[in-house]
Enzyme design. Structure first.
Site, PDB file in Angstrom:
ATOM      1  N   GLY A 174       5.863   5.518  -8.278  1.00 34.62           N
ATOM      2  CA  GLY A 174       6.688   4.331  -8.551  1.00 34.62           C
ATOM      3  C   GLY A 174       5.815   3.083  -8.665  1.00 34.62           C
ATOM      4  O   GLY A 174       5.963   2.276  -9.593  1.00 34.62           O
ATOM      5  N   HIS A 175       4.867   2.913  -7.732  1.00 38.62           N
ATOM      6  CA  HIS A 175       3.962   1.756  -7.794  1.00 38.62           C
ATOM      7  C   HIS A 175       3.091   1.816  -9.055  1.00 38.62           C
ATOM      8  O   HIS A 175       2.839   0.799  -9.695  1.00 38.62           O
ATOM      9  CB  HIS A 175       3.034   1.721  -6.579  1.00 38.62           C
ATOM     10  CG  HIS A 175       3.722   1.513  -5.271  1.00 38.62           C
ATOM     11  ND1 HIS A 175       3.834   2.506  -4.326  1.00 38.62           N
ATOM     12  CD2 HIS A 175       4.324   0.416  -4.735  1.00 38.62           C
ATOM     13  CE1 HIS A 175       4.469   2.039  -3.274  1.00 38.62           C
ATOM     14  NE2 HIS A 175       4.791   0.779  -3.492  1.00 38.62           N
ATOM     15  N   GLY A 198       9.912  -3.589  -8.323  1.00 38.04           N
ATOM     16  CA  GLY A 198      10.746  -2.436  -8.649  1.00 38.04           C
ATOM     17  C   GLY A 198      12.229  -2.710  -8.425  1.00 38.04           C
ATOM     18  O   GLY A 198      12.610  -3.426  -7.498  1.00 38.04           O
ATOM     19  N   GLY A 250       0.839  -1.200   0.000  1.00 37.75           N
ATOM     20  CA  GLY A 250       0.000   0.000   0.000  1.00 37.75           C
ATOM     21  C   GLY A 250       0.871   1.245   0.000  1.00 37.75           C
ATOM     22  O   GLY A 250       2.027   1.203  -0.447  1.00 37.75           O
ATOM     23  N   SER A 290       7.669   5.074  -0.361  1.00 36.99           N
ATOM     24  CA  SER A 290       6.602   5.400   0.595  1.00 36.99           C
ATOM     25  C   SER A 290       7.198   6.079   1.822  1.00 36.99           C
ATOM     26  O   SER A 290       6.563   6.915   2.460  1.00 36.99           O
ATOM     27  CB  SER A 290       5.870   4.134   1.033  1.00 36.99           C
ATOM     28  OG  SER A 290       5.405   3.442  -0.098  1.00 36.99           O
ATOM     29  N   ARG A 291       8.444   5.723   2.150  1.00 28.47           N
ATOM     30  CA  ARG A 291       9.076   6.281   3.356  1.00 28.47           C
ATOM     31  C   ARG A 291       9.518   7.735   3.171  1.00 28.47           C
ATOM     32  O   ARG A 291       9.826   8.394   4.160  1.00 28.47           O
ATOM     33  CB  ARG A 291      10.261   5.411   3.798  1.00 28.47           C
ATOM     34  CG  ARG A 291       9.825   4.063   4.338  1.00 28.47           C
ATOM     35  CD  ARG A 291      10.963   3.273   4.945  1.00 28.47           C
ATOM     36  NE  ARG A 291      10.507   2.098   5.653  1.00 28.47           N
ATOM     37  CZ  ARG A 291      10.548   0.849   5.178  1.00 28.47           C
ATOM     38  NH1 ARG A 291      11.033   0.632   3.967  1.00 28.47           N
ATOM     39  NH2 ARG A 291      10.104  -0.168   5.895  1.00 28.47           N
TER      40      ARG A 291
END
Ligand code: PAF
Length: 287
Positions: A36-37, A147, A31, A186-187
């Site tokens: 990028g996702h 990725g 999630g 995400s970080r």
């Protein structure tokens, strides 16, 4: 887009897709989706007729004191984004659905997790293998897209695919970067403004070393140490900054012409861990 929360329901949906001859691609995520996702989903669509995105923050790949409890959650954004990308099924199981009450069987990894992220996160890749092995068994995808940013993960999963005979084509998607070079993650959401401004220095350092290798530099010890020192002087806490070979991911300081290498780094800015890498082919003379 169908939202599936149970393995039984997901299997039923996939069986229906396969019955009408659809080729299925899996994009495993935790999630907190970003561009990028979305690029992984777009690549998956080019390889298959139906894309399944799994969104599961896998507890077994987080060590004690890591960010499992505070891992970013953007559920409704993620669902809308997947719907807009034309994803067929969004799989969001709970921990109990994936693992039941207790698991008795685990995985061990030889060599491939000795260095890079595996050195400071000793349980991480065993947890990744556990969950992706399970996802491959549940979904039985024709294609799975991961990725390159998590290059060690990719390499280990490729071995798992081969050694556990999963009949799935794995696609390695290029790293998506912000305009200043920072790899999307995400970080990155954890970074303060000041940290965000500094963050691209990791990519710049990796880029410099990879250029040297590409130009035929065969003595990396000082070069790697020098870049580490520069990052440290700029407030990064360097976990690793290394060049490794692409087979067993062992460190290399004297690259050989014609061989591919991975120049990879992991740093902390405050409590936030950032990783990045570049794959490079060494050339035969200093240019
Ligand atoms: O790369 C990730 O987001 C995770 O490690 C993965 C592959 C979804 C497994 O939990």
């Amino acid at each position: 887009m169908h939202i599936s929360r149970t393995v039984g329901d997901l299997r039923k949906q996939i069986a229906e897709l396969k019955q009408i001859g659809k080729k299925v691609a899996l994009v495993p995520t935790m999630g907190a989706l970003h561009e990028g996702h979305l690029s992984l989903i777009r690549i998956a669509k080019k390889h298959a007729d139906a894309v399944i995105v799994s969104a599961f923050i896998n507890p077994t790949q987080f060590g004690p004191g890591e960010d499992y409890d505070r891992y970013p959650k953007t559920e409704s954004f993620d669902i809308n984004a997947c719907e807009a990308e034309g994803v067929e099924i969004y799989f969001m199981p709970g921990v109990k659905e994936m693992y039941g009450e207790k698991n008795h069987i685990g995985f061990s990894i030889d060599k491939l997790d000795e260095h890079l992220c595996g050195a400071s996160r000793p349980h991480h890749f065993k947890g990744v293998v556990q969950v992706v092995n399970k996802l491959f068994n549940i979904v039985e995808p024709n294609v799975a897209v991961f990725g390159q940013k998590d290059i060690q993960q990719y390499k280990i999963l490729e071995r798992m695919r081969d050694e556990f005979a999963h009949p799935v084509e794995m696609v390695r998607a290029p790293i998506v970067r912000d305009t200043d070079g920072l790899a999307l993650s995400s970080r990155n959401a954890y970074l303060t403004k000041d940290q965000r401004n500094k963050a691209p220095m990791l990519y710049q350092a990796l880029h410099y070393v990879s250029m040297r290798i590409q130009k035929g530099d065969t003595h990396l010890t000082n070069l790697l140490e020098d870049r580490k020192r520069t990052l440290t002087a700029n407030g990064f806490q360097v976990d690793y900054f290394q060049c490794v070979e692409t087979n067993e991911l062992q460190p290399v300081t004297e690259p050989e012409a014609g061989q591919n290498y991975i120049v990879a780094g992991a740093v902390y800015l405050g409590a936030t861990r950032l990783i990045d890498n570049i794959i490079v082919e060494a050339s035969d003379r200093v240019k």
